[in-house]
Enzyme design. Structure first.
Site: not given
Length: 182
Positions: A50, A149
């Site tokens: 990520e 998120e």
């Protein structure tokens, strides 16, 4: 599909110039990723890289853009390592989300979302048009999960109200099932 785990890239050491250590950090990261990918493959697991923006969230985080992640994934050359594309970070670092989703789609193993700049629910005021993004992901053939998120402005159920509204706008009931199918 296999279980997925986020493999962190680490931070540029304090007091160190990023450019001065970039080559050494990349070499170490690639070696570590090959080792990790081989271990994960024994357990039928996928590793996810990520990119995290270094403008707001973590100024020292090593992996910052999908371009950098794609280049590293190519150098590592392991099929069980993929890109975890968090659209919040991607927008902050590069924008151009449609093109980035199209370009990196073959590498994507997971998508995460949050509105920019507040990092709240997708229907909160901000830069990103999530109905458009969801339609683009569908048109690209994305069948994976979309991770949320973000920092809810209220409680959890209230913070998921955007999803109920989105399903209803698409003629779906809760859980994404078609009203016509019921």
């Amino acid at each position: 599909c296999p279980c997925r785990i986020h493999v962190m890239a680490g931070r540029v050491p304090l007091g160190t110039d990023r450019a001065a250590v970039a080559g050494e950090m990349e070499t170490t990261f690639i070696e570590n990723l090959r080792y990790t990918a081989d271990l994960l493959s024994q357990e039928d697991m996928m590793g996810l890289l990520e990119p995290i923006n270094n403008r707001i969230t973590d100024p020292r985080y090593y992996l910052n853009t999908p371009h950098q992640a794609a280049a590293i994934l190519e150098k590592v050359g392991r099929p069980n390592l993929k890109l975890q594309l968090d659209l919040f970070h991607c927008q902050i670092m590069d924008g151009n989300l449609s093109r980035n989703l199209e370009t990196y789609f073959p590498l994507i193993g997971h998508i995460q979302i949050a509105q920019v700049p507040g990092r709240h629910e997708p229907d909160s005021p901000g830069e990103l048009n999530f109905p458009y993004i969801f339609e683009l992901l569908e048109s690209l053939g994305y069948t994976g999960y979309v991770g949320c998120e973000y920092a809810p402005k209220g409680d959890t159920l209230e913070g998921l109200g955007w999803l109920r509204s989105y399903w209803e706008s698409r003629g779906l009931q809760h859980g994404g099932t078609s009203k016509a199918a019921k």
